[in-house]
Write a protein that holds these residues in place. Structure first.
Motif, PDB file in Angstrom:
ATOM      1  N   ASP A  33       0.834  -1.202   0.000  1.00  0.00           N
ATOM      2  CA  ASP A  33       0.000   0.000   0.000  1.00  0.00           C
ATOM      3  C   ASP A  33       0.871   1.254   0.000  1.00  0.00           C
ATOM      4  N   GLU A  34       1.921   1.237   0.815  1.00  0.00           N
ATOM      5  CA  GLU A  34       2.837   2.385   0.875  1.00  0.00           C
ATOM      6  C   GLU A  34       3.503   2.595  -0.483  1.00  0.00           C
ATOM      7  N   ALA A  35       3.932   1.524  -1.118  1.00  0.00           N
ATOM      8  CA  ALA A  35       4.572   1.625  -2.431  1.00  0.00           C
ATOM      9  C   ALA A  35       3.600   2.171  -3.471  1.00  0.00           C
ATOM     10  N   MET A  36       2.374   1.673  -3.463  1.00  0.00           N
ATOM     11  CA  MET A  36       1.384   2.120  -4.448  1.00  0.00           C
ATOM     12  C   MET A  36       0.992   3.575  -4.252  1.00  0.00           C
ATOM     13  N   ALA A  37       1.037   4.044  -3.018  1.00  0.00           N
ATOM     14  CA  ALA A  37       0.686   5.437  -2.734  1.00  0.00           C
ATOM     15  C   ALA A  37       1.630   6.406  -3.441  1.00  0.00           C
ATOM     16  N   GLY A  38       2.796   5.935  -3.834  1.00  0.00           N
ATOM     17  CA  GLY A  38       3.746   6.774  -4.549  1.00  0.00           C
ATOM     18  C   GLY A  38       3.498   6.855  -6.042  1.00  0.00           C
ATOM     19  N   ASN A  72     -10.168   3.916 -13.953  1.00  0.00           N
ATOM     20  CA  ASN A  72      -9.331   4.117 -12.766  1.00  0.00           C
ATOM     21  C   ASN A  72     -10.191   4.246 -11.508  1.00  0.00           C
ATOM     22  N   LEU A  73     -11.254   5.036 -11.599  1.00  0.00           N
ATOM     23  CA  LEU A  73     -12.138   5.239 -10.448  1.00  0.00           C
ATOM     24  C   LEU A  73     -12.841   3.944 -10.046  1.00  0.00           C
ATOM     25  N   HIS A  90      -7.035   1.001  -4.129  1.00  0.00           N
ATOM     26  CA  HIS A  90      -5.754   1.606  -4.500  1.00  0.00           C
ATOM     27  C   HIS A  90      -5.732   1.868  -5.993  1.00  0.00           C
ATOM     28  N   VAL A  91      -4.733   2.651  -6.420  1.00  0.00           N
ATOM     29  CA  VAL A  91      -4.626   2.981  -7.836  1.00  0.00           C
ATOM     30  C   VAL A  91      -4.374   1.725  -8.667  1.00  0.00           C
TER      31      VAL A  91
END
Length: 169
Positions: free
Chosen positions: A67-72, A108-109, A117-118
């Motif tokens: 999750d942290e990685a994807m947030a970037g 995407n939405l 997540h994205v």
């Protein structure tokens, strides 16, 4: 340079101070756990050693680390303003039609609503249509299956970014 010497770009990375190396790795991947694992196994003799360490670190990431990685990562079709890496990686969407961009926004939405997540894909070298087709296909996955695909795609992105990080001068 002999075949056994470390390439200059990798040697430079190996000798960076801890903070500078962590910052450089964080630009490649926003996961703190991933960066710490790569820092812990420096120095690397070859770029392949670095990539193998990255792959091993990716395999060990928890759900929270992923999750942290994807947030970037910004959504496909909306690279981070002023971020040349994001723009370069998403180049396939730059010339997309307004209709395709609108469709990607909707997809995407929907993807984010389903998975939380994205939509993450190694976009380098892909066209807007290929990315659209991938999100259409993957939105039908179970959350568990999608999490593993995301892990694989993130690993591909990390390898590309690490290659740029350790390129020769």
């Amino acid at each position: 340079m002999t075949s056994t010497s470390t390439p200059p770009g990798l040697a430079r990375f190996n000798t960076l101070g801890e903070h500078a190396a962590h910052t450089a790795l964080h630009e490649a991947c926003a996961s703190t756990a991933w960066a710490k694992r790569l820092l812990a196994t420096r120095p690397y003799a070859t770029a392949e050693d670095l990539y193998a360490a990255s792959d091993a670190a990716m395999a060990e990431l928890t759900a929270a680390d992923l999750d942290e990685a994807m947030a970037g990562h910004p959504p496909i079709g909306r690279p981070k303003p002023g971020d040349p890496t994001s723009a370069r990686e998403q180049r396939g969407m730059a010339g997309a039609s307004d209709a395709l961009k609108a469709e990607m926004l909707e997809l995407n939405l929907a993807y984010q609503e389903k998975f939380g997540h994205v939509f993450l894909i190694c976009a380098t070298g892909r066209t807007g249509e290929q990315m659209r087709d991938a999100v259409r296909e993957r939105i039908g996955n179970t959350p568990e299956r999608e999490r593993e695909i995301v892990r694989t795609e993130l690993g591909k992105i990390n390898r590309i970014r690490l290659a740029r990080l350790v390129e020769d001068d």
